[in-house]
Design a protein around this motif. Structure first.
Motif, PDB file in Angstrom:
ATOM      1  N   SER A  45      34.324  54.228  40.345  1.00 48.80           N
ATOM      2  CA  SER A  45      34.799  55.571  39.642  1.00 48.80           C
ATOM      3  C   SER A  45      35.326  55.319  38.117  1.00 48.80           C
ATOM      4  O   SER A  45      35.615  56.638  37.781  1.00 48.80           O
ATOM      5  N   ASP A  46      35.620  54.207  38.077  1.00 50.75           N
ATOM      6  CA  ASP A  46      35.999  54.221  36.525  1.00 50.75           C
ATOM      7  C   ASP A  46      34.883  53.699  35.420  1.00 50.75           C
ATOM      8  O   ASP A  46      34.308  52.733  35.560  1.00 50.75           O
ATOM      9  N   PRO A  47      34.887  54.585  34.476  1.00 46.87           N
ATOM     10  CA  PRO A  47      33.592  54.336  33.487  1.00 46.87           C
ATOM     11  C   PRO A  47      33.862  52.841  33.029  1.00 46.87           C
ATOM     12  O   PRO A  47      32.621  52.323  32.422  1.00 46.87           O
ATOM     13  N   ARG A  48      35.028  52.522  32.387  1.00 44.99           N
ATOM     14  CA  ARG A  48      35.191  51.236  31.759  1.00 44.99           C
ATOM     15  C   ARG A  48      34.679  49.998  32.726  1.00 44.99           C
ATOM     16  O   ARG A  48      33.949  49.234  32.305  1.00 44.99           O
ATOM     17  N   ARG A  49      34.973  50.197  33.971  1.00 44.03           N
ATOM     18  CA  ARG A  49      34.633  49.001  34.851  1.00 44.03           C
ATOM     19  C   ARG A  49      33.058  49.277  34.844  1.00 44.03           C
ATOM     20  O   ARG A  49      32.410  48.059  35.038  1.00 44.03           O
ATOM     21  N   ALA A  50      32.612  50.611  35.081  1.00 42.56           N
ATOM     22  CA  ALA A  50      31.346  50.393  35.182  1.00 42.56           C
ATOM     23  C   ALA A  50      30.384  49.966  33.808  1.00 42.56           C
ATOM     24  O   ALA A  50      29.245  49.302  33.940  1.00 42.56           O
ATOM     25  N   GLU A  51      30.885  50.329  32.919  1.00 44.42           N
ATOM     26  CA  GLU A  51      30.386  49.753  31.352  1.00 44.42           C
ATOM     27  C   GLU A  51      30.486  48.301  31.415  1.00 44.42           C
ATOM     28  O   GLU A  51      29.465  47.615  30.730  1.00 44.42           O
ATOM     29  N   GLN A  52      31.355  47.635  31.850  1.00 49.15           N
ATOM     30  CA  GLN A  52      31.617  46.127  31.887  1.00 49.15           C
ATOM     31  C   GLN A  52      30.477  45.708  32.673  1.00 49.15           C
ATOM     32  O   GLN A  52      29.970  44.607  32.265  1.00 49.15           O
ATOM     33  N   ALA A  53      30.369  46.237  33.803  1.00 50.21           N
ATOM     34  CA  ALA A  53      29.400  45.510  34.656  1.00 50.21           C
ATOM     35  C   ALA A  53      27.972  45.753  33.944  1.00 50.21           C
ATOM     36  O   ALA A  53      27.225  45.003  34.063  1.00 50.21           O
ATOM     37  N   VAL A  54      27.518  46.929  33.256  1.00 49.44           N
ATOM     38  CA  VAL A  54      26.281  46.911  32.350  1.00 49.44           C
ATOM     39  C   VAL A  54      26.288  45.835  31.350  1.00 49.44           C
ATOM     40  O   VAL A  54      25.214  45.262  31.439  1.00 49.44           O
ATOM     41  N   LEU A  55      27.540  45.752  30.851  1.00 48.35           N
ATOM     42  CA  LEU A  55      27.600  44.578  29.671  1.00 48.35           C
ATOM     43  C   LEU A  55      27.144  43.156  30.313  1.00 48.35           C
ATOM     44  O   LEU A  55      26.700  42.395  29.558  1.00 48.35           O
ATOM     45  N   GLU A  56      27.474  43.127  31.535  1.00 47.34           N
ATOM     46  CA  GLU A  56      27.220  41.728  32.241  1.00 47.34           C
ATOM     47  C   GLU A  56      25.998  41.671  32.989  1.00 47.34           C
ATOM     48  O   GLU A  56      25.880  40.691  33.636  1.00 47.34           O
ATOM     49  N   GLY A  57      24.955  42.751  32.665  1.00 44.29           N
ATOM     50  CA  GLY A  57      23.874  42.678  33.329  1.00 44.29           C
ATOM     51  C   GLY A  57      23.515  43.322  34.577  1.00 44.29           C
ATOM     52  O   GLY A  57      22.623  42.902  35.217  1.00 44.29           O
ATOM     53  N   MET A  63       9.750  40.343  51.093  1.00 46.12           N
ATOM     54  CA  MET A  63      10.321  41.582  50.732  1.00 46.12           C
ATOM     55  C   MET A  63      11.768  41.387  50.366  1.00 46.12           C
ATOM     56  O   MET A  63      12.472  40.861  51.027  1.00 46.12           O
ATOM     57  N   SER A  64      12.292  41.652  48.937  1.00 37.95           N
ATOM     58  CA  SER A  64      13.730  41.392  48.643  1.00 37.95           C
ATOM     59  C   SER A  64      14.520  42.639  49.073  1.00 37.95           C
ATOM     60  O   SER A  64      13.980  43.804  49.432  1.00 37.95           O
ATOM     61  N   SER A  65      15.872  42.167  49.395  1.00 32.43           N
ATOM     62  CA  SER A  65      16.869  42.927  50.131  1.00 32.43           C
ATOM     63  C   SER A  65      17.485  43.711  48.867  1.00 32.43           C
ATOM     64  O   SER A  65      17.735  43.363  47.623  1.00 32.43           O
ATOM     65  N   ARG A  66      18.128  44.877  49.074  1.00 34.30           N
ATOM     66  CA  ARG A  66      18.793  45.704  48.100  1.00 34.30           C
ATOM     67  C   ARG A  66      20.271  45.727  48.380  1.00 34.30           C
ATOM     68  O   ARG A  66      20.696  45.915  49.684  1.00 34.30           O
ATOM     69  N   THR A  67      21.178  45.585  47.589  1.00 39.65           N
ATOM     70  CA  THR A  67      22.556  45.525  47.678  1.00 39.65           C
ATOM     71  C   THR A  67      23.453  46.185  46.836  1.00 39.65           C
ATOM     72  O   THR A  67      22.994  46.523  45.687  1.00 39.65           O
ATOM     73  N   VAL A  68      24.079  47.265  47.293  1.00 45.37           N
ATOM     74  CA  VAL A  68      25.108  48.156  46.612  1.00 45.37           C
ATOM     75  C   VAL A  68      26.425  47.557  46.813  1.00 45.37           C
ATOM     76  O   VAL A  68      27.030  47.231  48.051  1.00 45.37           O
ATOM     77  N   LEU A  69      27.162  47.384  45.607  1.00 45.43           N
ATOM     78  CA  LEU A  69      28.716  46.902  45.554  1.00 45.43           C
ATOM     79  C   LEU A  69      29.459  48.011  45.100  1.00 45.43           C
ATOM     80  O   LEU A  69      29.161  48.504  44.097  1.00 45.43           O
ATOM     81  N   ILE A  70      30.337  48.482  46.034  1.00 44.65           N
ATOM     82  CA  ILE A  70      31.351  49.481  45.833  1.00 44.65           C
ATOM     83  C   ILE A  70      32.404  49.009  45.305  1.00 44.65           C
ATOM     84  O   ILE A  70      33.336  48.468  46.082  1.00 44.65           O
ATOM     85  N   GLY A  71      32.895  49.143  43.961  1.00 43.84           N
ATOM     86  CA  GLY A  71      34.129  48.605  43.395  1.00 43.84           C
ATOM     87  C   GLY A  71      33.834  47.556  42.509  1.00 43.84           C
ATOM     88  O   GLY A  71      33.890  46.392  43.082  1.00 43.84           O
ATOM     89  N   TYR A  72      33.892  47.481  40.868  1.00 42.69           N
ATOM     90  CA  TYR A  72      33.691  46.635  40.534  1.00 42.69           C
ATOM     91  C   TYR A  72      35.223  46.028  39.820  1.00 42.69           C
ATOM     92  O   TYR A  72      35.301  45.896  38.412  1.00 42.69           O
ATOM     93  N   ASN A  73      36.130  46.003  40.710  1.00 41.33           N
ATOM     94  CA  ASN A  73      37.600  45.402  40.212  1.00 41.33           C
ATOM     95  C   ASN A  73      37.427  44.032  40.348  1.00 41.33           C
ATOM     96  O   ASN A  73      36.158  43.262  40.258  1.00 41.33           O
ATOM     97  N   VAL A  74      38.265  43.140  40.333  1.00 43.69           N
ATOM     98  CA  VAL A  74      38.466  41.694  40.501  1.00 43.69           C
ATOM     99  C   VAL A  74      37.693  41.246  41.760  1.00 43.69           C
ATOM    100  O   VAL A  74      36.761  40.480  41.720  1.00 43.69           O
ATOM    101  N   ARG A  75      37.847  42.085  43.007  1.00 42.66           N
ATOM    102  CA  ARG A  75      37.280  41.701  44.236  1.00 42.66           C
ATOM    103  C   ARG A  75      35.801  41.774  43.833  1.00 42.66           C
ATOM    104  O   ARG A  75      34.955  40.975  44.474  1.00 42.66           O
ATOM    105  N   GLY A  76      35.396  42.810  43.348  1.00 42.23           N
ATOM    106  CA  GLY A  76      34.060  43.091  43.242  1.00 42.23           C
ATOM    107  C   GLY A  76      33.321  42.188  42.133  1.00 42.23           C
ATOM    108  O   GLY A  76      32.077  41.679  42.640  1.00 42.23           O
ATOM    109  N   ARG A  77      34.102  41.659  41.149  1.00 39.82           N
ATOM    110  CA  ARG A  77      33.387  40.707  40.346  1.00 39.82           C
ATOM    111  C   ARG A  77      33.453  39.286  40.934  1.00 39.82           C
ATOM    112  O   ARG A  77      32.397  38.580  40.637  1.00 39.82           O
TER     113      ARG A  77
END
Length: 206
Positions: free
Chosen positions: A35-47, A1-15
């Motif tokens: 909380s920043d839509p631009r960082r969330a959008e960047q995450a989506v663009l990176e898959g 069974m695969s584990s699920r991970t939630v990463l909170i904060g897609y700043n430099v640390r999160g990346r």
């Protein structure tokens, strides 16, 4: 069974965390919250699947699946906000392993008290993905602060208010001998007989 991970904060640390997960072969099963839509959008663009919203809000955490996640990494740059997020996460998920990336050693006793299982210093995070961009955050701004959890009575003007609206950061409410996290819906509003666990700057009073 695969584990699920939630990463909170897609700043430099999160990346850097995402880079490390991918290096270890984990390309699915994790969600980013920011909380920043631009960082969330960047995450989506990176898959990477992403959820936008205040990271400490229960609704945002639920949308991200934090209540059922196996691992939760708190990578926000503000150590004070990280404490609030850890408190919220632990209130909805008792079994998850919570990892937080701290800017210094001072907040570590606090985040352990709030429910973090592992604390990684920013310098250690560099070792996870050495080729990634180095963080230029303000974690060092908290290096001179000490944080204390103090218990106090509810003041007259706080009765009937949400614990999240108090002038000091409320970690938990002690009601009839039971400790309830500030984010717990069961708390609703404060009562005169409640006791509050609050975060205050400075060393413990003697």
């Amino acid at each position: 069974m695969s584990s699920r991970t939630v990463l909170i904060g897609y700043n430099v640390r999160g990346r850097r965390v995402v880079a490390a997960l991918r290096e270890s072969g984990c390309t699915t099963g994790f969600t980013v919250v920011d909380s920043d839509p631009r960082r969330a959008e960047q995450a989506v663009l990176e898959g990477v699947h992403a959820v936008v919203g205040p990271c400490w809000r229960l609704r945002t955490l639920w949308l991200a699946g934090a209540h059922t996640a196996d691992h939760i990494v708190v990578a926000v740059q503000d150590d004070d906000m990280a404490q609030r997020i850890i408190s919220a996460v632990r209130s909805i998920n008792d079994g998850a392993t919570i990892i937080t990336i701290a800017g210094g050693s001072e907040p570590q006793p606090m985040v352990k008290y709030l429910g973090a299982d592992h604390i990684v210093n920013v310098s250690q995070a560099d070792e996870w993905a050495p080729d990634a961009e180095r963080p230029h955050d303000r974690g060092h701004a908290f290096a001179d602060l000490e944080w204390t959890v103090a218990e106090r009575a509810v003041t007259h003007d706080e009765i009937g208010c949400s614990p999240l609206d108090c002038r000091h950061q409320v970690v938990a409410v002690v009601r009839r001998g039971q400790r309830l996290w500030a984010e717990d819906p069961a708390v609703a509003v404060l009562r005169g007989e409640d006791r509050l666990l609050v975060v205050t700057p400075g060393p413990p009073r003697t």
